[in-house]
Design a protein around this motif. Structure first.
Motif, PDB file in Angstrom:
ATOM      1  N   GLY A 127       0.809  -1.209   0.000  1.00 46.00           N
ATOM      2  CA  GLY A 127       0.000   0.000   0.000  1.00 46.00           C
ATOM      3  C   GLY A 127       0.838   1.252   0.000  1.00 46.00           C
ATOM      4  N   SER A 128       2.165   1.082   0.102  1.00 46.54           N
ATOM      5  CA  SER A 128       3.038   2.258   0.100  1.00 46.54           C
ATOM      6  C   SER A 128       3.639   2.510  -1.272  1.00 46.54           C
ATOM      7  CB  SER A 128       4.164   2.062   1.122  1.00 46.54           C
ATOM      8  OG  SER A 128       4.900   0.884   0.791  1.00 46.54           O
ATOM      9  N   ASP A 129       3.247   1.695  -2.247  1.00 43.11           N
ATOM     10  CA  ASP A 129       3.801   1.869  -3.590  1.00 43.11           C
ATOM     11  C   ASP A 129       3.135   3.074  -4.252  1.00 43.11           C
ATOM     12  OD1 ASP A 129       3.737  -0.161  -6.650  1.00 43.11           O
ATOM     13  OD2 ASP A 129       4.850   1.642  -6.096  1.00 43.11           O
ATOM     14  N   PRO A 130       3.877   4.122  -4.591  1.00 47.88           N
ATOM     15  CA  PRO A 130       3.256   5.299  -5.221  1.00 47.88           C
ATOM     16  C   PRO A 130       2.729   4.992  -6.612  1.00 47.88           C
ATOM     17  CG  PRO A 130       5.636   5.512  -5.229  1.00 47.88           C
ATOM     18  CD  PRO A 130       5.329   4.295  -4.440  1.00 47.88           C
ATOM     19  N   LEU A 131       3.257   3.935  -7.249  1.00 50.17           N
ATOM     20  CA  LEU A 131       2.806   3.592  -8.595  1.00 50.17           C
ATOM     21  C   LEU A 131       1.645   2.597  -8.578  1.00 50.17           C
ATOM     22  CD1 LEU A 131       6.247   3.224 -10.431  1.00 50.17           C
ATOM     23  CD2 LEU A 131       4.689   5.179 -10.462  1.00 50.17           C
ATOM     24  N   ASN A 132       1.239   2.157  -7.408  1.00 47.33           N
ATOM     25  CA  ASN A 132       0.106   1.235  -7.270  1.00 47.33           C
ATOM     26  C   ASN A 132       0.258  -0.030  -8.107  1.00 47.33           C
ATOM     27  OD1 ASN A 132      -1.185   3.009  -5.538  1.00 47.33           O
ATOM     28  ND2 ASN A 132      -2.305   4.011  -7.186  1.00 47.33           N
ATOM     29  N   GLY A 133       1.460  -0.499  -8.262  1.00 48.01           N
ATOM     30  CA  GLY A 133       1.700  -1.748  -8.972  1.00 48.01           C
ATOM     31  C   GLY A 133       2.032  -1.575 -10.443  1.00 48.01           C
ATOM     32  N   LEU A 227      -4.007  -5.578 -24.185  1.00 49.69           N
ATOM     33  CA  LEU A 227      -3.561  -6.742 -23.413  1.00 49.69           C
ATOM     34  C   LEU A 227      -2.513  -7.531 -24.188  1.00 49.69           C
ATOM     35  CD1 LEU A 227      -3.820  -8.610 -20.948  1.00 49.69           C
ATOM     36  CD2 LEU A 227      -5.645  -9.802 -22.172  1.00 49.69           C
ATOM     37  N   GLY A 228      -2.793  -7.739 -25.461  1.00 50.75           N
ATOM     38  CA  GLY A 228      -1.839  -8.482 -26.288  1.00 50.75           C
ATOM     39  C   GLY A 228      -1.583  -9.860 -25.696  1.00 50.75           C
ATOM     40  N   THR A 229      -0.316 -10.156 -25.498  1.00 45.63           N
ATOM     41  CA  THR A 229       0.071 -11.451 -24.930  1.00 45.63           C
ATOM     42  C   THR A 229       0.611 -11.293 -23.508  1.00 45.63           C
ATOM     43  OG1 THR A 229       2.233 -11.191 -25.960  1.00 45.63           O
ATOM     44  CG2 THR A 229       0.582 -12.461 -27.184  1.00 45.63           C
ATOM     45  N   ASP A 230       0.363 -10.142 -22.897  1.00 42.31           N
ATOM     46  CA  ASP A 230       0.860  -9.911 -21.538  1.00 42.31           C
ATOM     47  C   ASP A 230       0.070 -10.710 -20.521  1.00 42.31           C
ATOM     48  OD1 ASP A 230       1.316  -6.366 -22.252  1.00 42.31           O
ATOM     49  OD2 ASP A 230       2.616  -8.097 -22.647  1.00 42.31           O
ATOM     50  N   ASN A 231       0.689 -10.917 -19.346  1.00 44.18           N
ATOM     51  CA  ASN A 231      -0.018 -11.599 -18.260  1.00 44.18           C
ATOM     52  C   ASN A 231      -1.037 -10.693 -17.602  1.00 44.18           C
ATOM     53  OD1 ASN A 231       1.174 -14.106 -18.445  1.00 44.18           O
ATOM     54  ND2 ASN A 231       2.923 -13.503 -17.185  1.00 44.18           N
ATOM     55  N   GLY A 235       1.166  -4.355 -19.129  1.00 43.24           N
ATOM     56  CA  GLY A 235       2.471  -4.980 -18.974  1.00 43.24           C
ATOM     57  C   GLY A 235       2.977  -5.034 -17.551  1.00 43.24           C
ATOM     58  N   SER A 236       2.095  -4.964 -16.566  1.00 39.03           N
ATOM     59  CA  SER A 236       2.529  -4.998 -15.167  1.00 39.03           C
ATOM     60  C   SER A 236       3.031  -6.393 -14.799  1.00 39.03           C
ATOM     61  CB  SER A 236       1.377  -4.605 -14.244  1.00 39.03           C
ATOM     62  OG  SER A 236       0.865  -3.347 -14.596  1.00 39.03           O
ATOM     63  N   GLU A 237       3.950  -6.411 -13.857  1.00 38.55           N
ATOM     64  CA  GLU A 237       4.478  -7.713 -13.416  1.00 38.55           C
ATOM     65  C   GLU A 237       3.478  -8.420 -12.524  1.00 38.55           C
ATOM     66  OE1 GLU A 237       9.225  -6.479 -13.398  1.00 38.55           O
ATOM     67  OE2 GLU A 237       8.243  -7.254 -11.592  1.00 38.55           O
ATOM     68  N   ASN A 238       2.772  -7.652 -11.737  1.00 49.44           N
ATOM     69  CA  ASN A 238       1.777  -8.206 -10.820  1.00 49.44           C
ATOM     70  C   ASN A 238       0.407  -7.606 -11.144  1.00 49.44           C
ATOM     71  OD1 ASN A 238       3.651  -9.734  -9.186  1.00 49.44           O
ATOM     72  ND2 ASN A 238       4.396  -7.731  -8.492  1.00 49.44           N
ATOM     73  N   THR A 240      -3.003  -5.603 -10.944  1.00 45.71           N
ATOM     74  CA  THR A 240      -3.341  -4.300 -10.387  1.00 45.71           C
ATOM     75  C   THR A 240      -4.853  -4.152 -10.295  1.00 45.71           C
ATOM     76  OG1 THR A 240      -3.322  -3.338 -12.591  1.00 45.71           O
ATOM     77  CG2 THR A 240      -1.262  -3.248 -11.353  1.00 45.71           C
ATOM     78  N   ALA A 241      -5.294  -3.008  -9.822  1.00 42.57           N
ATOM     79  CA  ALA A 241      -6.728  -2.739  -9.717  1.00 42.57           C
ATOM     80  C   ALA A 241      -7.392  -2.750 -11.090  1.00 42.57           C
ATOM     81  CB  ALA A 241      -6.955  -1.380  -9.039  1.00 42.57           C
ATOM     82  N   LEU A 242      -6.660  -2.348 -12.117  1.00 40.72           N
ATOM     83  CA  LEU A 242      -7.220  -2.358 -13.467  1.00 40.72           C
ATOM     84  C   LEU A 242      -7.533  -3.781 -13.916  1.00 40.72           C
ATOM     85  CD1 LEU A 242      -7.949  -0.946 -16.132  1.00 40.72           C
ATOM     86  CD2 LEU A 242      -5.546  -1.120 -16.794  1.00 40.72           C
ATOM     87  N   ASP A 243      -6.685  -4.725 -13.532  1.00 39.34           N
ATOM     88  CA  ASP A 243      -6.946  -6.125 -13.883  1.00 39.34           C
ATOM     89  C   ASP A 243      -8.217  -6.626 -13.202  1.00 39.34           C
ATOM     90  OD1 ASP A 243      -3.533  -6.155 -13.642  1.00 39.34           O
ATOM     91  OD2 ASP A 243      -4.504  -6.829 -15.481  1.00 39.34           O
ATOM     92  N   ALA A 244      -8.413  -6.248 -11.960  1.00 38.99           N
ATOM     93  CA  ALA A 244      -9.623  -6.654 -11.248  1.00 38.99           C
ATOM     94  C   ALA A 244     -10.863  -6.088 -11.933  1.00 38.99           C
ATOM     95  CB  ALA A 244      -9.571  -6.179  -9.788  1.00 38.99           C
ATOM     96  N   LEU A 245     -10.784  -4.827 -12.329  1.00 39.25           N
ATOM     97  CA  LEU A 245     -11.925  -4.198 -12.995  1.00 39.25           C
ATOM     98  C   LEU A 245     -12.176  -4.833 -14.358  1.00 39.25           C
ATOM     99  CD1 LEU A 245     -13.940  -1.792 -12.737  1.00 39.25           C
ATOM    100  CD2 LEU A 245     -12.297  -0.456 -14.044  1.00 39.25           C
ATOM    101  N   ALA A 246     -11.109  -5.055 -15.109  1.00 41.10           N
ATOM    102  CA  ALA A 246     -11.251  -5.655 -16.443  1.00 41.10           C
ATOM    103  C   ALA A 246     -11.835  -7.063 -16.343  1.00 41.10           C
ATOM    104  CB  ALA A 246      -9.893  -5.680 -17.150  1.00 41.10           C
TER     105      ALA A 246
END
Lengths: 288, 398
Positions: A127-133, A227-231, A235-238, A240-246
């Motif tokens: 929760g301290s990540d300024p970039l939020n993942g 999204l392409g072929t990203d996980n 292109g986030s490694e983990n 994020t909130a956008l993935d949950a919404l999507a």
């Protein structure tokens, strides 16, 4: 103060006939005390087809499913869900709500959706990540654009693709509630069905699925391209909130009408991605 | 361009219906400005603009909408998609504004355009409809001057109410806007309450923070460039500039947004002016037709009125001939049915007339028979009496 001001004696004698008793608070003994955090959600689908895919644990409401995915993708598991509580029983009259159990000195509490990220941060840390993942500031800014797209035309298409209710009264309720939802979702808001210039008061909403079909198709195509072929998105490694919404929107769209579902099923990467995330989310929840 | 029966559809002039222009801008609505800018950059001089004050004539009930031949396209994304499809045809002469973008850039453009319409669009709506001073001193008078009687008395308020749910959800609906609804028609009573001043100050700070957060995203995305995706404007540039210009140029009594843009985000102001200059520098400018007068039919609720018909003057000879032949077919069909019914009626009348003498004869024969029956009955009655008398005489004799 009490010694300075005193009641007259006749009044005291009169009031003594009506003594005030104070009883100790009654402790509510719960037959089934909360063992694990329980998320109150809108009911899931219970059709026979869905049972084959074990979708009984995922809510049909986009907002509830979004928070289910968020909790899971942040790394939490063994969360209970219940759907026997109506939205009026939740905080601010809406679902989801998170009911946390007693933990040490911390008492049980009911959390609104805005408090769930804070609770999750307390459970898993972070929760301290300024970039939020997100990988960098540019992608974090870009996430706002994708959130607008999903909560705009995609949400409107999902709302318009809901099947009509059979009862006449529910049809009116759906028209009014759906019109309100679309008025807050779309920008600019749709015009009233009766027009702006008529002498009669405005009623209804002049919006159909076909009128936004082009925008919806373009939105899904853009989502697939990004999204392409990203996980994970952007292109986030983990996750994020956008993935949950999507995930919430893609899952609901895959169970919607043909005209909206087909646009998603045409994009293989979106279907595969949704299936992978769905497996992860389903494994994290149990029925309370 | 005049259309003939032999011309292809792409050579027919496109007609864009928008809200009228003000403050040296093409329109008072951001989506209308975006449509004009986009068409001028893609099909310069091949379209005309019609100033319209009745959005009910649009299929979606909103302006802008585009007519091209028999096709009617409403909403800016649909107009952009339609013109882009024209660009795929080399004979149309249309240009694709996003031709230089890759597939990934187009996807990002779609997302950012959605963000502009949602967030910057909310700020424009806040400036026009939510701020009490702005609505009563600028928006309402301007719209009322465009609209005929009686629409000028209730349409601006309805448009304000149309935006209200969205602005409330975004936290941009002010407390004073809610209170002013309780006042009488067309007038408001200003109350100098210290509590209202504090509330307005807090609301203003909240709106300012929201606006700065949105503007900062675009300033970072622009990153000192002239346009977002290089040296040529794209759809995203047009979309953002049309909203920013409506925050800069109108003479708002409360010009909070203009102050924020000019003081904190001059790059966005410069970007909007660059797009405006790019559009105005195109040699072939569009034609502006005068505003269409509204008829009394506009007072009737929309679903009860006929849908807007294409102007007959623009129809080809083949279409006119087809229409004449269709009416002739209908006339022949109804005429044939009418003749058949008339013939049938005549037959029935003749049959009825022929049946009347037979009925009279039968009626006369029936009467004659009744007379004979009565006479025979009377004779029998007399014979019986005679027989009885004879019988009684015989008994007396015995």
């Amino acid at each position: 103060m009490a010694s300075v001001l005193s009641l007259p004696e006749p009044l005291q004698r009169f009031l003594s006939k009506f003594p005030l008793h104070t009883y100790s608070p009654i402790q509510v003994i719960s037959r089934c005390p909360l063992q694990k955090p329980t998320l109150w959600i809108a009911p899931p689908r219970t059709t026979a087809v869905d049972q084959a895919f074990n979708s009984d644990i995922l809510s049909t409401d986009v907002e509830c499913l979004k928070w289910q995915a968020y909790i899971t993708l942040r790394g939490l598991t063994n969360i209970a869900v219940r759907w026997d509580i109506s939205p009026e029983g939740g905080i601010d009259g809406r679902l989801p709500c998170l009911h946390t159990p007693v933990f040490g000195d911390v008492s049980s509490e009911l959390l609104a959706p805005r408090s769930i990220p804070g609770w999750v941060n307390g459970q898993v840390g972070g929760g301290s990540d300024p970039l939020n993942g997100y990988s960098d500031e540019i992608l974090k800014d870009e996430s706002h654009a994708w959130v607008s797209l999903l909560e705009g035309v995609v949400h409107a298409a999902l709302t318009l693709s809901e099947p009509p209710r059979p009862a006449l009264s529910q049809l009116f309720l759906t028209a009014i509630a759906g019109g309100r939802v679309l008025a807050t979702t779309l920008s600019p808001p749709p015009a009233p069905l009766t027009g702006l210039s008529s002498v009669l008061p405005p009623y209804g909403t002049n919006i159909t699925l076909s009128s936004i079909q082009g925008q919806y198709t373009e939105a899904i195509a853009s989502l697939s391209e990004r999204l392409g072929t990203d996980n994970w998105f952007l292109g986030s490694e983990n996750p994020t909130a956008l993935d949950a919404l999507a995930f919430a929107y893609l899952h609901c769209l895959l169970y919607s009408m043909d005209s909206t579902r087909i646009e998603v099923t045409r994009r293989v990467n979106l279907v595969d991605w949704e299936r992978r995330v769905r497996t992860q989310v389903e494994a994290a929840f149990t029925v309370a | 361009m005049m259309s003939t029966a032999a011309t292809q559809p792409t050579s027919v002039l496109c007609t864009l219906h928008i809200w009228p222009s003000r403050w040296n801008l093409p329109s008072i609505d951001p989506t209308c400005i975006a449509a004009v800018f986009y068409l001028q950059l893609t099909i310069p001089g091949k379209f005309e603009v019609v100033e319209c004050t009745n959005p009910d004539v649009s299929p979606s009930g909103r302006l802008p909408f585009l007519t091209h031949g028999h096709a009617t396209v409403s909403s800016v994304p649909a107009i952009i998609s339609f013109v882009s499809s024209l660009a795929k045809s080399t004979s149309s002469g249309a240009r694709d504004l996003d031709a230089s973008l890759s597939a990934l850039q187009r996807a990002k453009r779609t997302a950012w355009c959605s963000h502009v319409e949602a967030n910057i669009g909310d700020l424009v709506a806040y400036s026009f409809y939510s701020v009490d001073d702005n609505f009563w001193k600028l928006t309402n008078p301007i719209m009322a001057s465009m609209l005929p009687i009686p629409q000028r008395y209730y349409v601006p308020g309805r448009i304000r109410e149309m935006y209200r749910p969205r602005l409330e959800a975004a936290g941009l609906w002010t407390q004073t806007a809610s209170e002013s609804e309780k006042d009488s028609f067309g007038k408001r009573q200003k109350k100098d309450d210290p509590k209202d001043n504090y509330a307005r100050a807090f609301e203003r700070d909240k709106v300012s923070a929201l606006a700065k957060a949105s503007f900062a995203l675009y300033a970072k995305l622009l990153n000192g460039q002239k346009f977002f995706f290089g040296e040529r404007p794209t759809t995203l540039d047009v979309c953002l500039a049309s909203h920013i210009l409506l925050l800069l140029d109108p003479p708002f009594p409360d010009h909070l947004m203009r102050c924020i843009l000019e003081d904190s985000y001059p790059t966005l102001t410069e970007h909007a002016r660059n797009v405006q200059t790019e559009v105005s520098q195109i040699p072939r400018q569009y034609l502006v037709a005068p505003a269409q007068k509204q008829s009394l039919l506009s007072l009737i609720p929309r679903p009860l009125t006929n849908p807007p018909k294409a102007e007959e003057s623009r129809m080809d000879e083949a279409d006119l001939r087809f229409r004449r032949m269709r009416w002739m077919w209908f006339a022949l069909a109804f005429g044939g049915v009418a003749c058949y019914v008339a013939q049938l009626w005549i037959k029935v009348t003749v049959v009825e007339a022929n049946r009347r003498p037979r009925r009279v004869q039968r009626h006369g024969a029936e009467q004659f028979k009744e007379h004979e029956v009565k006479v025979t009955d009377e004779e029998e009655g007399k014979e019986d009496e005679n027989e009885d008398e004879d019988a009684s005489v015989q008994d007396g004799d015995e």
